[in-house]
Design an enzyme around this catalytic site. Structure first.
Site, mmCIF file in Angstrom:
data_model
loop_
_atom_site.group_PDB
_atom_site.id
_atom_site.type_symbol
_atom_site.label_atom_id
_atom_site.label_comp_id
_atom_site.label_asym_id
_atom_site.label_seq_id
_atom_site.Cartn_x
_atom_site.Cartn_y
_atom_site.Cartn_z
ATOM 1 N N GLU A 15 0.051 0.642 -5.617
ATOM 2 C CA GLU A 15 -1.079 1.315 -5.495
ATOM 3 C C GLU A 15 -2.015 1.484 -6.705
ATOM 4 O OE1 GLU A 15 -3.219 4.476 -4.433
ATOM 5 O OE2 GLU A 15 -1.195 3.731 -2.975
ATOM 6 N N ASP A 23 -6.129 -4.134 -6.998
ATOM 7 C CA ASP A 23 -5.777 -3.568 -4.905
ATOM 8 C C ASP A 23 -5.381 -4.603 -4.001
ATOM 9 O OD1 ASP A 23 -7.543 -5.202 -2.856
ATOM 10 O OD2 ASP A 23 -9.279 -4.396 -3.746
ATOM 11 N N CYS A 74 -0.748 4.425 10.798
ATOM 12 C CA CYS A 74 -0.494 5.684 11.502
ATOM 13 C C CYS A 74 -1.732 5.610 12.185
ATOM 14 C CB CYS A 74 -0.880 6.865 10.753
ATOM 15 S SG CYS A 74 -0.019 8.405 11.400
ATOM 16 N N CYS A 95 0.798 -1.324 -0.171
ATOM 17 C CA CYS A 95 -0.181 0.045 -0.038
ATOM 18 C C CYS A 95 0.936 1.262 -0.146
ATOM 19 C CB CYS A 95 -0.729 0.141 1.045
ATOM 20 S SG CYS A 95 -1.919 -1.499 1.774
ATOM 21 N N ALA A 96 1.170 1.485 -0.543
ATOM 22 C CA ALA A 96 2.456 2.279 -1.308
ATOM 23 C C ALA A 96 2.320 3.934 -1.181
ATOM 24 C CB ALA A 96 3.509 2.168 -2.793
ATOM 25 N N ALA A 97 1.100 4.322 -1.582
ATOM 26 C CA ALA A 97 0.873 5.373 -1.967
ATOM 27 C C ALA A 97 0.775 6.591 0.134
ATOM 28 C CB ALA A 97 -0.099 6.227 -1.832
ATOM 29 N N PRO A 98 1.601 7.428 0.233
ATOM 30 C CA PRO A 98 2.571 8.405 -1.204
ATOM 31 C C PRO A 98 3.543 8.182 -1.786
ATOM 32 C CG PRO A 98 2.038 9.637 1.253
ATOM 33 C CD PRO A 98 1.803 8.095 1.295
#
Length: 504
Positions: A340, A366, A435, A315-318
């Site tokens: 992403e 996905d 986060c 889930c790379a972004a940003p």
């Protein structure tokens, strides 16, 4: 630019669910003045909904425009405001004023709504939204800034007149005059006296929704530190210091910069424009929260890297963590792939790794399906979450998120983690990162995944983070798990949760 400048709207490999406008459990029905309401101006007014263009965009207008975008378009202030300041040609004190007006107002929006509701003798839901945003800005100037009363009132009334018309200006003038009759402490005492519980009193004083306060208390209590709650709430209302990462093996911490206390690649600049420093480095220096740096390094340095390992950032972004992973992969001869779902945000990931001389393919799928198309030695699941750990830099998130958002996110988090664990090669490691300190998004997700997936063990993430840290780091045991939980008030980082899981 990085995790620190763009923690907003992380899409990863998911749909984050419906977003809502501000809903404030404090201030919806505060005490009313005995003297009666201010001049009528409600959300059904024929003039109140019209925003008229101002002749110029000074600091107050930049702040106002940003607030309107946040509340009408689910925009994020940390992305909009820098561009708005640049477009308006603001610098120095004017840029600082626009920044303080925007972030200060958003942080304490719930408290200001309670003050406005009292002064207007009506709930804020009955006030035209365009007028309400101006009143919030005016209230912030009156109760939290050293701006003379006449200047705060007159400038806000002028702004309301231009944005919503003459009737609204009269209403705003009456409300702000009443707001100006009390100091900040007098307002807080008045609102706290009307609160129905200790949590509501904390909500008024520290401008956090009650449900967030309760979630934070439970998370701190899991460490035996519930007595730190007020310190945490206070820390969320302080602007974070800009922190940089020097990508390992590609950049050094500049001479004269202050090294961060924990991350071995982090530093704080002695001054200057952060964007200029990043640009001059060719992307090998990044603006990035220290907690984000530690999360990426915990995955790469939990065990020695064998040449030829395959890594995946699911889930790379940003892309801030992706850049750190890329630099580490380059140094150790590993291969890195990223994923992403959102094409636009996949572009951010590609930009983030552009400064690393390593080919990093970025897929747009996905993540629950993407993880199954290979076997990997290390996988980062920087999962979509409520973002409650980044309220210092995304103050609007506290009002935008709701308790009902958590179950759907937790389900998605569990599915992404299951997919990652299923893609692990023998001995491989997943770093599950959020986060957010919310236990439903952290400890519960990991515990459920361990029950569902055979042959997976939890590693001591606290020990790994402590081994990375340049200074002793206070990481209490979290309910008997290996999870490392960082905190703004204790570590000066976002409230990043880091768990490490390994296939035996």
């Amino acid at each position: 630019m990085s995790d620190e400048r763009d923690r907003a709207g992380k899409s990863g490999a998911h749909g984050s669910g419906a977003k809502r406008g501000p809903q404030h459990p404090i201030g919806k029905s505060g005490p009313h003045r005995a003297g009666g309401p201010a001049r009528p101006f409600d959300k059904n007014s024929t003039t109140g909904g019209t925003e008229r263009p101002a002749p110029g965009r000074g600091p107050r207008w930049v702040a106002y425009d940003t607030l309107r975008a946040v509340h009408t378009s689910d925009a994020y202030a940390n992305l909009l405001l820098p561009r708005a300041i640049t477009r308006a040609g603001l610098s120095g004190p004017d840029a600082a004023l626009a920044t303080e007006l925007t972030y200060g107002t958003l942080r304490r929006e719930g408290t200001y709504d309670a003050i406005i509701a009292d002064a207007a003798a009506r709930p804020v839901s009955a006030i035209d939204p365009a007028v309400l945003d101006a009143l919030r800005l005016g209230t912030h100037q009156l109760v939290a800034m050293r701006i003379p009363t006449h200047a705060a009132v007159n400038e806000t009334v002028r702004q309301v007149r231009q944005a919503a018309g003459k009737p609204a200006a009269g209403f705003a003038n009456a409300v702000l005059r009443r707001v100006s009759e009390r100091t900040r402490d007098e307002w807080l005492d008045r609102l706290e006296a009307a609160a129905r519980s200790d949590d509501e009193r904390l909500a008024v004083r520290y401008a956090h929704p009650v449900w967030v306060i309760r979630a934070f208390r439970r998370a701190l209590d899991a460490e035996g530190r519930a007595d730190e709650l007020a310190l945490l709430l206070e820390a969320d209302n302080v602007s974070p210091v800009v922190t940089f990462a020097a990508l390992p093996g590609l950049a050094d911490i500049p001479a004269g910069a202050e090294a961060t206390p924990y991350s071995p690649i982090g530093f704080r600049s002695a001054g200057g424009d952060p964007a200029a420093l990043v640009t001059a480095s060719g992307g090998r220096v990044r603006v990035q929260d220290e907690g984000s740096q530690l999360a990426a390094l915990a995955l790469t340095r939990a065990l020695p890297v064998r040449e030829g390992e395959r890594w995946l950032d699911l889930c790379a972004a940003p892309g801030g963590k992706t850049a750190v992973l890329a630099a580490e992969a380059l140094a150790h001869g590993a291969l890195l792939e990223a994923n992403e779902l959102s094409p636009a945000r996949a572009g951010l990931v590609r930009d983030s790794v552009a400064g690393v001389p390593l080919e990093v393919p970025v897929s747009e799928e996905d993540g629950r399906a993407r993880a199954g198309r290979g076997r990997y030695d290390r996988i980062l699941v920087d999962a979509p979450c409520t973002g409650l750990g980044a309220l210092r830099r995304r103050p609007e998130a506290r009002w935008r998120k709701q308790p009902a958002d958590v179950p759907a996110l937790a389900t998605l988090q569990g599915e992404l983690l299951d997919a990652a664990l299923g893609a692990l090669a023998p001995g491989g490691i997943v770093a599950y990162v959020t986060c957010s300190p919310h236990l439903a998004e952290t400890a519960a997700v990991v515990a459920d995944a361990l029950r569902r997936n055979e042959g997976i063990v939890e590693l001591d993430a606290r020990g790994v983070v402590a081994s990375l840290s340049l200074s002793p780091i206070d990481l209490p045991d979290v309910a008997g798990t290996g999870r490392a939980q960082l905190w703004p008030h204790r570590h000066g980082t976002d409230a990043m949760s880091i768990s490490l899981l390994q296939r035996a």
